[in-house]
Design a protein around this motif. Structure first.
Motif, mmCIF file in Angstrom:
data_model
loop_
_atom_site.group_PDB
_atom_site.id
_atom_site.type_symbol
_atom_site.label_atom_id
_atom_site.label_comp_id
_atom_site.label_asym_id
_atom_site.label_seq_id
_atom_site.Cartn_x
_atom_site.Cartn_y
_atom_site.Cartn_z
ATOM 1 N N MET A 1 -61.511 -54.506 81.233
ATOM 2 C CA MET A 1 -60.502 -53.460 81.328
ATOM 3 C C MET A 1 -60.822 -52.324 80.363
ATOM 4 N N LEU A 2 -61.194 -52.671 79.108
ATOM 5 C CA LEU A 2 -61.505 -51.646 78.105
ATOM 6 C C LEU A 2 -62.714 -50.830 78.539
ATOM 7 N N ALA A 3 -63.722 -51.509 79.092
ATOM 8 C CA ALA A 3 -64.916 -50.781 79.537
ATOM 9 C C ALA A 3 -64.552 -49.790 80.622
ATOM 10 N N ARG A 4 -63.656 -50.218 81.533
ATOM 11 C CA ARG A 4 -63.249 -49.313 82.612
ATOM 12 C C ARG A 4 -62.489 -48.111 82.059
ATOM 13 N N ILE A 5 -61.591 -48.376 81.083
ATOM 14 C CA ILE A 5 -60.833 -47.253 80.498
ATOM 15 C C ILE A 5 -61.790 -46.274 79.837
ATOM 16 N N GLU A 6 -62.804 -46.816 79.123
ATOM 17 C CA GLU A 6 -63.723 -45.914 78.439
ATOM 18 C C GLU A 6 -64.497 -45.065 79.444
ATOM 19 N N ALA A 7 -64.985 -45.717 80.504
ATOM 20 C CA ALA A 7 -65.749 -44.966 81.503
ATOM 21 C C ALA A 7 -64.879 -43.890 82.133
ATOM 22 N N ALA A 8 -63.635 -44.261 82.483
ATOM 23 C CA ALA A 8 -62.740 -43.281 83.091
ATOM 24 C C ALA A 8 -62.447 -42.149 82.122
ATOM 25 N N GLY A 9 -62.298 -42.475 80.829
ATOM 26 C CA GLY A 9 -62.026 -41.440 79.840
ATOM 27 C C GLY A 9 -63.173 -40.455 79.733
ATOM 28 N N PHE A 10 -64.401 -40.973 79.721
ATOM 29 C CA PHE A 10 -65.544 -40.072 79.594
ATOM 30 C C PHE A 10 -65.678 -39.196 80.834
ATOM 31 N N LEU A 11 -65.450 -39.806 82.019
ATOM 32 C CA LEU A 11 -65.518 -39.026 83.260
ATOM 33 C C LEU A 11 -64.470 -37.920 83.239
ATOM 34 N N SER A 12 -63.242 -38.255 82.789
ATOM 35 C CA SER A 12 -62.196 -37.230 82.752
ATOM 36 C C SER A 12 -62.561 -36.132 81.770
ATOM 37 N N LEU A 13 -63.219 -36.504 80.651
ATOM 38 C CA LEU A 13 -63.602 -35.479 79.674
ATOM 39 C C LEU A 13 -64.592 -34.495 80.284
ATOM 40 N N ILE A 14 -65.599 -35.052 81.017
ATOM 41 C CA ILE A 14 -66.580 -34.179 81.660
ATOM 42 C C ILE A 14 -65.893 -33.289 82.693
ATOM 43 N N LEU A 15 -64.992 -33.903 83.501
ATOM 44 C CA LEU A 15 -64.304 -33.118 84.532
ATOM 45 C C LEU A 15 -63.451 -32.037 83.891
ATOM 46 N N ALA A 16 -62.747 -32.392 82.798
ATOM 47 C CA ALA A 16 -61.904 -31.398 82.127
ATOM 48 C C ALA A 16 -62.756 -30.277 81.564
ATOM 49 N N ALA A 17 -63.964 -30.618 81.087
ATOM 50 C CA ALA A 17 -64.838 -29.582 80.538
ATOM 51 C C ALA A 17 -65.342 -28.678 81.649
ATOM 52 N N LEU A 18 -65.672 -29.288 82.809
ATOM 53 C CA LEU A 18 -66.232 -28.495 83.908
ATOM 54 C C LEU A 18 -65.170 -27.669 84.616
ATOM 55 N N SER A 19 -63.900 -28.132 84.557
ATOM 56 C CA SER A 19 -62.863 -27.484 85.370
ATOM 57 C C SER A 19 -62.666 -26.038 84.967
ATOM 58 N N GLY A 20 -62.968 -25.713 83.685
ATOM 59 C CA GLY A 20 -62.815 -24.319 83.271
ATOM 60 C C GLY A 20 -63.778 -23.393 83.995
ATOM 61 N N MET A 21 -64.936 -23.950 84.419
ATOM 62 C CA MET A 21 -65.935 -23.102 85.065
ATOM 63 C C MET A 21 -65.455 -22.641 86.438
ATOM 64 N N VAL A 22 -64.650 -23.489 87.106
ATOM 65 C CA VAL A 22 -64.197 -23.139 88.452
ATOM 66 C C VAL A 22 -63.282 -21.920 88.399
ATOM 67 N N THR A 23 -62.415 -21.896 87.384
ATOM 68 C CA THR A 23 -61.451 -20.797 87.313
ATOM 69 C C THR A 23 -61.968 -19.629 86.478
ATOM 70 N N GLY A 24 -63.215 -19.732 86.033
ATOM 71 C CA GLY A 24 -63.823 -18.576 85.409
ATOM 72 C C GLY A 24 -63.610 -18.447 83.914
ATOM 73 N N SER A 25 -63.150 -19.522 83.242
ATOM 74 C CA SER A 25 -62.995 -19.401 81.791
ATOM 75 C C SER A 25 -64.127 -20.094 81.045
ATOM 76 N N GLY A 26 -65.136 -20.578 81.790
ATOM 77 C CA GLY A 26 -66.330 -21.085 81.124
ATOM 78 C C GLY A 26 -66.256 -22.562 80.793
ATOM 79 N N PHE A 27 -67.425 -23.123 80.352
ATOM 80 C CA PHE A 27 -67.499 -24.531 79.989
ATOM 81 C C PHE A 27 -66.557 -24.793 78.817
ATOM 82 N N PHE A 28 -65.710 -25.779 78.938
ATOM 83 C CA PHE A 28 -64.680 -26.100 77.946
ATOM 84 C C PHE A 28 -63.686 -24.953 77.766
ATOM 85 N N GLY A 29 -63.596 -24.094 78.779
ATOM 86 C CA GLY A 29 -62.532 -23.101 78.741
ATOM 87 C C GLY A 29 -61.273 -23.682 79.366
ATOM 88 N N ASN A 30 -60.131 -23.089 79.054
ATOM 89 C CA ASN A 30 -58.885 -23.626 79.575
ATOM 90 C C ASN A 30 -58.706 -23.191 81.025
#
Lengths: 248, 78
Positions: A179-208
Motif C-alpha cells: 500500500m505504501l509503495a502504491r501511495i508513493e508511486a501515485a504521489g510522484f506521478l501526481s507531482l510530475i503531472l502537477a508540474a507539467l500542468s502549468g505548461m498546458v495553460t501557458g505558465s511554464g514548468f512548475f507554473g501555477n
C-alpha cells in the motif's frame, strides 16, 4: 602494526579538523557584509507573489520549485536503493526489531523479551496522533512552519509507530508495504503531472495552472505540499516498514 | 543559552564518537539531533527544527537501531 594504525588515525583526525577549520575560520574573520538583496526582495514581494505567509515554502515551492523536484527524485532513488538492498539480503536483515517474535510459538526466548509492553502500549496509542500532526504540518505548510517534506517525515514517524504498535491484528492498511509503495508511486506521478500542468495553460514548468482563472497563487503551493508530503511520508514509511521485515 | 546548547552538543557528539557500545552512541546521536532542533528553534528557524527533530531524532534513530540489532551491538575497537 598497531603503532602505524594509531598514526593513521591521528592523521585522519588532524586532517578532518583542519578541513573544518579551513572552511569555518574565514567566515568568522571576514568583515564582508552578508548579501541582502535576495532577503530584501523576498521581504518586500514574497507574500504578494506567492500568497504564502511562510516564506520558506514560498521559496521552495514557488521560486525554486525545480530544485524541489530534484530533491524528491534524490529521495526516490535513496528509497529504491534501500529497498533493493533489503530485498537482496532477504529476511536475515529483518532481525532488526525482533519481528519474528510476533510468531509466539517459534520465537526464541532471546527475541521475545525484546518486545516490551511499553512499546506495544505507547506506540499504538501515539501513532494516530503523530499522523494527524503530520497531516497538519503538511497541509498548513504555507501558513505555519513546516511543509511537504517536514509533514511527510512526521507522517513516516507515525507509520513507524503504528507498525511497531500493532502486534498481530492489523488496524490499518497504512502499515502494508504494498500500500505504501502504491501511495508513493501515485504521489510522484501526481507531482510530475502537477508540474507539467502549468505548461498546458501557458505558465511554464512548475507554473501555477490556475493562475489565469483568478485562483489565489497559494492554492498551487497547498497542492504541491500535499503531494510531496504523501510521497515523502509513504516513501520513508515504506523504507522503515521494509526494515522490519514486513515485505512479502 | 546558545553557548550552553553548543557545549552540550560537542560533549554528546564526542561521546557518540568514542563510546564502544553502539546503542549508547545512537541514543546520544539522537540527543544531539534533539538539541540541534531546540537550537534551530531558538534561532528562529522552526522549519529546520521540525525536519531535524523528525529526521534526526526519529527516523534515523530507527534506522540505526535496526542496523545495530541486525549486526553486533559492541564495537570491537580494532
Amino acid at each position: 602494526m598497531m603503532k602505524r594504525q594509531r598514526v593513521i588515525s591521528f592523521l585522519q583526525t588532524f586532517l578532518a579538523l583542519g578541513a573544518v577549520l579551513a572552511v569555518v575560520i574565514p567566515v568568522f574573520l571576514s568583515d564582508f557584509p552578508w548579501p541582502t538583496s535576495a532577503r530584501d526582495y523576498l521581504e518586500a514581494h514574497g507574500v504578494a507573489d506567492s500568497g504564502a505567509r511562510n516564506l520558506v515554502s514560498a521559496i521552495y515551492l514557488g521560486y525554486r520549485a525545480f530544485d524541489t523536484l530534484g530533491e524528491t527524485i534524490v529521495l526516490l532513488v535513496a528509497v529504491s536503493g534501500t529497498i533493493g538492498i533489503i530485498a537482496q539480503s532477504g529476511v536475515s536483515l529483518a532481525r532488526g526489531f525482533g519481528e519474528e517474535a510476533l510468531d509466539r510459538k517459534t520465537a526464541s526466548p532471546r527475541l521475545r523479551h525484546r518486545r516490551t509492553e511499553l512499546i506495544d502500549v505507547v506506540t499504538g496509542k501515539l501513532g494516530p496522533i503523530v499522523l494527524i500532526f503530520g497531516l497538519y504540518v503538511m497541509l498548513f505548510g504555507h501558513l505555519s512552519p513546516g511543509g511537504g517534506f517536514q509533514g511527510g517525515v512526521v507522517i513516516a514517524s507515525g507509520i513507524v509507530f503504528i507498525a511497531l504498535g500493532s502486534k498481530n491484528e492489523d488496524s490499518t492498511r497504512l502499515q502494508e508495504a504494498g500500500m505504501l509503495a502504491r501511495i508513493e508511486a501515485a504521489g510522484f506521478l501526481s507531482l510530475i503531472l502537477a508540474a507539467l500542468s502549468g505548461m498546458v495553460t501557458g505558465s511554464g514548468f512548475f507554473g501555477n495552472p490556475l493562475a489565469g482563472m483568478g485562483a489565489s497563487p497559494v492554492s498551487y503551493i497547498v497542492i504541491l505540499n500535499a503531494v510531496i508530503g504523501l510521497k515523502v511520508g509513504a516513501g520513508i514509511g515504506f523504507m522503515c516498514v521494509a526494515m522490519m521485515g514486513r515485505v512479502e | 543559552m546558545t553557548t550552553l546548547i553548543l557545549v552540550l552538543l560537542i560533549i554528546l557528539a564526542l561521546y557518540t564518537l568514542l563510546s564502544r557500545d553502539l546503542l549508547h552512541g545512537t541514543i546520544a546521536l539522537s540527543a544531539v539531533s534533539l538539541l540541534s532542533a531546540i537550537l534551530f528553534y531558538y534561532l528562529y528557524a522552526p522549519d529546520v527544527a521540525i525536519t531535524e527533530a523528525a529526521v534526526g531524532a526519529g527516523v534515523s534513530t530507527v534506522v540505526f537501531v535496526w542496523a545495530i540489532r541486525a549486526t553486533e551491538r559492541r564495537d570491537s575497537g580494532k
